[in-house]
Design an enzyme around this catalytic site. Structure first.
Site, PDB file in Angstrom:
ATOM      1  N   ILE A 275       1.218  -1.158  -0.160  1.00  0.00           N
ATOM      2  CA  ILE A 275       0.254   0.560   0.152  1.00  0.00           C
ATOM      3  C   ILE A 275       0.917   1.809   0.032  1.00  0.00           C
ATOM      4  O   ILE A 275       0.738   2.224  -1.077  1.00  0.00           O
ATOM      5  CB  ILE A 275      -0.817   0.084   1.201  1.00  0.00           C
ATOM      6  CG1 ILE A 275      -1.983  -1.699   1.082  1.00  0.00           C
ATOM      7  CG2 ILE A 275      -1.531   1.051   1.304  1.00  0.00           C
ATOM      8  CD1 ILE A 275      -2.728  -1.402   2.261  1.00  0.00           C
TER       9      ILE A 275
ATOM     10  N   ARG B 243      -3.181   2.226  10.367  1.00  0.00           N
ATOM     11  CA  ARG B 243      -3.920   1.777  12.229  1.00  0.00           C
ATOM     12  C   ARG B 243      -3.581   3.715  12.784  1.00  0.00           C
ATOM     13  O   ARG B 243      -2.722   3.779  13.471  1.00  0.00           O
ATOM     14  CB  ARG B 243      -3.491   0.762  12.994  1.00  0.00           C
ATOM     15  CG  ARG B 243      -3.676  -0.979  12.292  1.00  0.00           C
ATOM     16  CD  ARG B 243      -5.454  -1.562  12.504  1.00  0.00           C
ATOM     17  NE  ARG B 243      -5.474  -2.013  11.790  1.00  0.00           N
ATOM     18  CZ  ARG B 243      -6.388  -2.925  10.385  1.00  0.00           C
ATOM     19  NH1 ARG B 243      -6.307  -1.515   9.919  1.00  0.00           N
ATOM     20  NH2 ARG B 243      -6.538  -4.124  10.671  1.00  0.00           N
TER      21      ARG B 243
ATOM     22  N   GLU C 227     -11.251   4.175  17.947  1.00  0.00           N
ATOM     23  CA  GLU C 227     -12.225   4.253  17.058  1.00  0.00           C
ATOM     24  C   GLU C 227     -13.103   2.928  17.911  1.00  0.00           C
ATOM     25  O   GLU C 227     -13.028   2.541  18.426  1.00  0.00           O
ATOM     26  CB  GLU C 227     -11.870   3.318  15.686  1.00  0.00           C
ATOM     27  CG  GLU C 227     -10.917   4.171  14.948  1.00  0.00           C
ATOM     28  CD  GLU C 227     -10.661   3.124  13.261  1.00  0.00           C
ATOM     29  OE1 GLU C 227     -11.442   1.653  13.218  1.00  0.00           O
ATOM     30  OE2 GLU C 227      -8.854   3.565  13.109  1.00  0.00           O
TER      31      GLU C 227
ATOM     32  N   HIS D  90     -12.359   5.136   8.534  1.00  0.00           N
ATOM     33  CA  HIS D  90     -11.675   3.881   7.840  1.00  0.00           C
ATOM     34  C   HIS D  90     -12.519   3.383   7.122  1.00  0.00           C
ATOM     35  O   HIS D  90     -12.754   2.126   7.132  1.00  0.00           O
ATOM     36  CB  HIS D  90     -12.102   2.766   9.382  1.00  0.00           C
ATOM     37  CG  HIS D  90     -10.757   1.855   9.628  1.00  0.00           C
ATOM     38  ND1 HIS D  90     -10.237   1.183  10.417  1.00  0.00           N
ATOM     39  CD2 HIS D  90     -10.510   1.016   8.454  1.00  0.00           C
ATOM     40  CE1 HIS D  90      -8.842  -0.304  10.555  1.00  0.00           C
ATOM     41  NE2 HIS D  90      -8.834  -0.083   8.813  1.00  0.00           N
TER      42      HIS D  90
HETATM   43  C1  DGY Z   1      -7.445  -4.619   6.748  1.00  0.00           C
HETATM   44  O1  DGY Z   1      -7.792  -4.824   6.095  1.00  0.00           O
HETATM   45  O2  DGY Z   1      -6.630  -4.209   7.057  1.00  0.00           O
HETATM   46  C2  DGY Z   1      -8.542  -2.862   7.222  1.00  0.00           C
HETATM   47  O3  DGY Z   1      -8.052  -2.168   7.508  1.00  0.00           O
HETATM   48  C3  DGY Z   1      -9.951  -3.614   7.402  1.00  0.00           C
HETATM   49  O4  DGY Z   1      -9.826  -3.990   8.665  1.00  0.00           O
END
Ligand code: DGY
Length: 325
Positions: free
Chosen positions: A160, A242, A271, A290
């Site tokens: 990512i 996170r 959260e 999220h």
């Molecule tokens: C993940 O896949 O870790 C996303 O943040 C959904 O929790």
């Protein structure tokens, strides 16, 4: 053999995943409530099942494994797995898999979008219109930051993080710095001309810092008052990984006192974020609930990959997306 085995799907997932499980002869129980199962409900339901397809919000801690050591396999509908005590899973010999790469583009898009939205105060300006406060256009009001040619600091250059870096390089010609626990695959360095630097250098030299690491003992709370103090006063802090990686009280203080300029968050700490949180009324802050993986394509990938782990475990004894413990 898959036939006859019972899988608990702890919250409703796209049908493609259920079809894969049932197509392999597994029987499924799918929780379809508005709220997730509480831990005691999850434990009670798991007693009647052989396998669990879990969510990242399920608490798979010591208490869970004490009560659910009979499970044969657990596969999670997410890439992140900070909710599971892997040592306990190992002690119970329960293999665990996840869905890596299922939401790479979707989550990078959210980080990229938050960077632009924050730099130009999108959410705050939208609220002004809704409040009937769009009156005149003052030449010096609500100025944002320019992004072209700036330096992006990626905290965690995995799938990512590297996609976020690619977007920023293509769109804005940004220079890429990164920190990583392990060596990032050299293809990322080559394609992105990314430079690995120390955490301190990342903080000091980046105009935008974007967090893409997993939550673990090393990363928990690492973006705290000390870290924000080392960043540029014009810097933007993005977190789409996170919420536990940043200290939210310290972040609020850093923004209020001008230690950093702005922040875009898709994850918060804790959260869900409460409506009265100060961050929500700040001019240079954009917060999302999220939704990094919330596209049809990404959620289908997550359902497919998490189901594949369970089917493959029963058919061949291996999980294609096994998390090593
Ligand atoms: C993940 O896949 O870790 C996303 O943040 C959904 O929790």
């Amino acid at each position: 053999m898959a036939v006859g085995k019972k899988v608990l799907v702890s919250w409703d997932i796209p049908q493609i995943g259920i079809d894969m499980l049932e197509g392999a002869g597994l029987s499924t129980t799918v929780w379809k409530g508005e709220q997730p199962l509480s831990q005691s409900e999850l434990i009670a339901m798991a007693q009647e099942h052989d396998a669990l397809l879990s969510q990242s919000t399920d608490k798979l801690d010591e208490a869970f494994f004490e009560a659910c050591g009979h499970l044969e396999v657990i596969s999670q509908f997410s890439v992140g797995y900070d909710n599971i005590n892997l040592a306990k899973a190992k002690a119970c010999s329960i293999p665990f898999g996840n869905a890596p790469g299922a939401m790479t583009e979707a989550t990078a898009d959210i980080a990229f979008g938050l960077m632009i939205a924050t730099s130009r105060k999108f959410f705050y300006m939208h609220k002004k219109i809704v409040a009937g406060e769009w009156k005149i256009q003052k030449p010096q009001a609500h100025l944002g930051l320019d992004l072209r040619g700036k330096t992006l600091g990626i905290f965690g250059l995995g799938k990512i993080g590297s996609e976020m870096a690619r977007l920023c390089k293509v769109a804005y010609g940004m220079e890429i710095l990164y920190t990583n626990r392990s060596e990032a695959p050299s293809i990322y360095e080559k394609d992105l001309q990314a430079h690995k630097v120390s955490f301190e250098t990342l903080l000091e030299q980046s105009d935008v810092i974007s967090v893409h690491a997993g939550l673990n003992a090393e990363t928990r709370g690492i973006f705290d008052a000390k870290a924000f103090a080392q960043m540029k006063s014009t810097a933007i802090f993005i977190n789409a990984a996170r919420g536990g990686i940043h200290n939210e009280i310290d972040l609020i203080q850093a923004l209020e006192s001008g230690v950093i300029w702005g922040s875009g968050l898709d994850v918060t700490n804790p959260e869900p974020m409460q409506a009265e949180n100060k961050l929500l009324s700040m001019e240079t802050v954009c917060v999302l609930p999220h939704i990094g993986s919330a596209t049809i394509g990404a959620r289908n990938n997550m359902a497919r990959m998490s189901a594949e782990n369970i089917v493959s475990f029963y058919e061949n004894g291996v999980l294609p997306y096994l998390v090593e413990y």
